[in-house]
Design a protein around this motif. Structure first.
Motif, PDB file in Angstrom:
ATOM      1  N   GLU A  96       0.915  -1.496  -0.248  1.00 44.95           N
ATOM      2  CA  GLU A  96      -0.169   0.358  -0.238  1.00 44.95           C
ATOM      3  C   GLU A  96       0.767   0.682   0.242  1.00 44.95           C
ATOM      4  N   HIS A  97       0.029   2.130  -0.689  1.00 51.44           N
ATOM      5  CA  HIS A  97       1.158   3.557  -0.641  1.00 51.44           C
ATOM      6  C   HIS A  97      -0.270   4.456  -0.736  1.00 51.44           C
ATOM      7  N   GLU A  98       0.105   6.101  -0.282  1.00 50.65           N
ATOM      8  CA  GLU A  98      -0.612   7.215  -0.545  1.00 50.65           C
ATOM      9  C   GLU A  98       0.343   7.615  -1.373  1.00 50.65           C
ATOM     10  N   PHE A  99      -1.027   8.979  -1.040  1.00 49.26           N
ATOM     11  CA  PHE A  99      -0.772   9.509  -2.850  1.00 49.26           C
ATOM     12  C   PHE A  99      -1.015  10.900  -2.013  1.00 49.26           C
ATOM     13  N   TYR A 100      -1.158  11.986  -2.373  1.00 56.20           N
ATOM     14  CA  TYR A 100      -1.262  13.498  -2.023  1.00 56.20           C
ATOM     15  C   TYR A 100      -0.478  14.657  -2.626  1.00 56.20           C
ATOM     16  N   GLN A 101      -1.006  15.211  -3.135  1.00 52.22           N
ATOM     17  CA  GLN A 101      -0.593  16.255  -4.020  1.00 52.22           C
ATOM     18  C   GLN A 101      -0.006  17.934  -2.772  1.00 52.22           C
ATOM     19  N   LYS A 102       1.263  18.708  -3.797  1.00 52.85           N
ATOM     20  CA  LYS A 102       1.235  19.553  -2.493  1.00 52.85           C
ATOM     21  C   LYS A 102       0.215  20.869  -2.042  1.00 52.85           C
ATOM     22  N   GLU A 103      -0.648  20.454  -3.449  1.00 53.64           N
ATOM     23  CA  GLU A 103      -2.028  21.741  -3.122  1.00 53.64           C
ATOM     24  C   GLU A 103      -3.245  20.664  -2.069  1.00 53.64           C
ATOM     25  N   LYS A 104      -3.266  21.269  -0.861  1.00 52.59           N
ATOM     26  CA  LYS A 104      -4.220  20.199   0.240  1.00 52.59           C
ATOM     27  C   LYS A 104      -5.415  19.595  -0.138  1.00 52.59           C
ATOM     28  N   ILE A 105      -5.860  19.839  -1.499  1.00 48.48           N
ATOM     29  CA  ILE A 105      -7.082  19.260  -1.966  1.00 48.48           C
ATOM     30  C   ILE A 105      -7.443  18.703  -2.794  1.00 48.48           C
ATOM     31  N   MET A 106      -7.476  17.276  -3.408  1.00 41.96           N
ATOM     32  CA  MET A 106      -7.413  16.982  -4.501  1.00 41.96           C
ATOM     33  C   MET A 106      -8.954  16.313  -4.832  1.00 41.96           C
ATOM     34  N   PHE A 107      -9.250  16.970  -6.576  1.00 45.54           N
ATOM     35  CA  PHE A 107     -10.958  17.094  -6.386  1.00 45.54           C
ATOM     36  C   PHE A 107     -10.370  15.958  -7.514  1.00 45.54           C
ATOM     37  N   LEU A 108     -11.163  14.757  -7.443  1.00 43.65           N
ATOM     38  CA  LEU A 108     -11.272  13.373  -8.001  1.00 43.65           C
ATOM     39  C   LEU A 108     -12.521  13.521  -9.323  1.00 43.65           C
ATOM     40  N   ALA A 109     -12.471  12.609 -10.101  1.00 43.39           N
ATOM     41  CA  ALA A 109     -13.610  13.379 -10.947  1.00 43.39           C
ATOM     42  C   ALA A 109     -14.839  11.382 -10.406  1.00 43.39           C
ATOM     43  N   GLY A 110     -15.754  11.784 -10.529  1.00 42.70           N
ATOM     44  CA  GLY A 110     -16.579  10.323 -10.141  1.00 42.70           C
ATOM     45  C   GLY A 110     -18.228  10.957 -10.524  1.00 42.70           C
ATOM     46  N   LEU A 111     -18.650   9.714 -10.769  1.00 40.08           N
ATOM     47  CA  LEU A 111     -20.079   8.951 -11.397  1.00 40.08           C
ATOM     48  C   LEU A 111     -20.980   9.101 -10.103  1.00 40.08           C
ATOM     49  N   LYS A 112     -22.175   9.401  -9.813  1.00 38.23           N
ATOM     50  CA  LYS A 112     -23.158   9.274  -8.456  1.00 38.23           C
ATOM     51  C   LYS A 112     -24.604   8.943  -9.253  1.00 38.23           C
ATOM     52  N   ASN A 113     -25.384   8.401  -8.911  1.00 39.63           N
ATOM     53  CA  ASN A 113     -26.635   8.296  -8.213  1.00 39.63           C
ATOM     54  C   ASN A 113     -26.921   8.352  -7.369  1.00 39.63           C
ATOM     55  N   GLU A 114     -28.607   8.302  -6.626  1.00 36.36           N
ATOM     56  CA  GLU A 114     -29.245   9.234  -5.507  1.00 36.36           C
ATOM     57  C   GLU A 114     -28.064   8.432  -4.198  1.00 36.36           C
ATOM     58  N   GLU A 115     -27.617   7.154  -3.989  1.00 41.36           N
ATOM     59  CA  GLU A 115     -27.087   6.832  -3.146  1.00 41.36           C
ATOM     60  C   GLU A 115     -25.463   6.673  -2.960  1.00 41.36           C
ATOM     61  N   GLU A 116     -24.825   6.534  -4.141  1.00 38.47           N
ATOM     62  CA  GLU A 116     -23.591   5.674  -4.664  1.00 38.47           C
ATOM     63  C   GLU A 116     -22.711   6.531  -5.340  1.00 38.47           C
ATOM     64  N   PHE A 117     -21.385   6.354  -5.831  1.00 44.21           N
ATOM     65  CA  PHE A 117     -20.731   7.345  -6.595  1.00 44.21           C
ATOM     66  C   PHE A 117     -19.023   5.868  -6.529  1.00 44.21           C
ATOM     67  N   VAL A 118     -18.643   6.189  -8.115  1.00 39.97           N
ATOM     68  CA  VAL A 118     -17.782   5.857  -8.263  1.00 39.97           C
ATOM     69  C   VAL A 118     -16.478   6.751  -8.607  1.00 39.97           C
ATOM     70  N   ILE A 119     -15.231   6.395  -8.167  1.00 45.07           N
ATOM     71  CA  ILE A 119     -14.308   6.932  -9.142  1.00 45.07           C
ATOM     72  C   ILE A 119     -13.491   6.610 -10.175  1.00 45.07           C
ATOM     73  N   VAL A 120     -13.958   7.798 -10.869  1.00 43.02           N
ATOM     74  CA  VAL A 120     -13.176   7.746 -12.512  1.00 43.02           C
ATOM     75  C   VAL A 120     -12.112   7.723 -12.596  1.00 43.02           C
ATOM     76  N   THR A 121     -11.511   6.828 -12.957  1.00 42.30           N
ATOM     77  CA  THR A 121      -9.905   6.512 -13.626  1.00 42.30           C
ATOM     78  C   THR A 121      -9.309   6.967 -14.673  1.00 42.30           C
ATOM     79  N   THR A 122      -8.162   6.997 -15.182  1.00 42.23           N
ATOM     80  CA  THR A 122      -7.669   7.310 -16.403  1.00 42.23           C
ATOM     81  C   THR A 122      -6.211   6.779 -16.314  1.00 42.23           C
ATOM     82  N   LYS A 123      -5.644   6.976 -17.566  1.00 41.48           N
ATOM     83  CA  LYS A 123      -3.496   5.671 -17.617  1.00 41.48           C
ATOM     84  C   LYS A 123      -2.915   6.743 -16.243  1.00 41.48           C
ATOM     85  N   PRO A 124      -2.337   6.425 -16.136  1.00 45.28           N
ATOM     86  CA  PRO A 124      -0.785   6.735 -15.499  1.00 45.28           C
ATOM     87  C   PRO A 124      -0.203   7.976 -15.193  1.00 45.28           C
TER      88      PRO A 124
END
Length: 178
Positions: A96-124
């Motif tokens: 396991e590795h933890e990743f962060y950016q110098k900016e304190k908050i990262m905004f991950l793209a996601g998709l949602k319905n009324e109750e749940e969400f997934v995180i959108v991924t891309t090539k590294p």
């Protein structure tokens, strides 16, 4: 191997958003099936607490940016943003590795319905490719509104995404390197 299997919410997110929501935000590591803050747009910005992962035949936690319009599971979901302080990834050997950016908050793209969400991924990008073949699609601030409004953002994404497996994003850092 699924990616971005755990995210961290720290005080910077609580300070920025607590007065905008009607639920308690807490510092925590959010794993699939747990709830966290999600930002969406429906005639105005909306803040909600949703469960991480779509419960289908099995739990789905990620959606590939390249195929979200083609897959029936994701086609009817709304876009959202998941603000995180960091995310966790396991490398090819399971460490396991933890990743962060110098900016304190990262905004991950996601998709949602009324109750749940997934995180959108891309090539590294270069920071991630030695550990995993996917990474969260981290929205640059200039694309956050366009993402929420459902605009086609592919013209904003550099061509190198498909050619060189890089994304125009800030570098990510291992927490154990510092």
């Amino acid at each position: 191997m699924s990616m971005c299997y755990k995210i961290r919410i720290e005080n910077d997110i609580i300070v920025r958003y607590q007065d905008r929501v009607d639920f308690l935000l807490e510092e925590m590591e959010v794993k699939p099936t747990q709830e966290t803050l999600v930002i969406s747009y429906a005639s105005k910005i909306h803040f909600s607490k949703l469960r991480f992962g779509l419960q289908k035949q099995s739990l789905v936690i990620n959606a590939r940016l390249e195929t979200i319009q083609e897959k029936p599971t994701f086609r009817h979901l709304e876009r959202c943003i998941v603000p995180v302080s960091s995310f966790f990834e396991k490398d090819f050997s399971g460490i396991e590795h933890e990743f962060y950016q110098k900016e304190k908050i990262m905004f991950l793209a996601g998709l949602k319905n009324e109750e749940e969400f997934v995180i959108v991924t891309t090539k590294p990008n270069d920071s991630m490719s030695r550990l995993h073949d996917r990474m969260p699609f981290i929205l640059p601030k200039k694309l956050a509104d366009a993402w929420l409004l459902g605009k086609d953002i592919t013209s904003y994404i550099p061509e190198e995404v498909n050619q060189k497996n890089q994304l125009e994003q800030l570098s990510l850092f291992y927490t154990d390197e510092f």
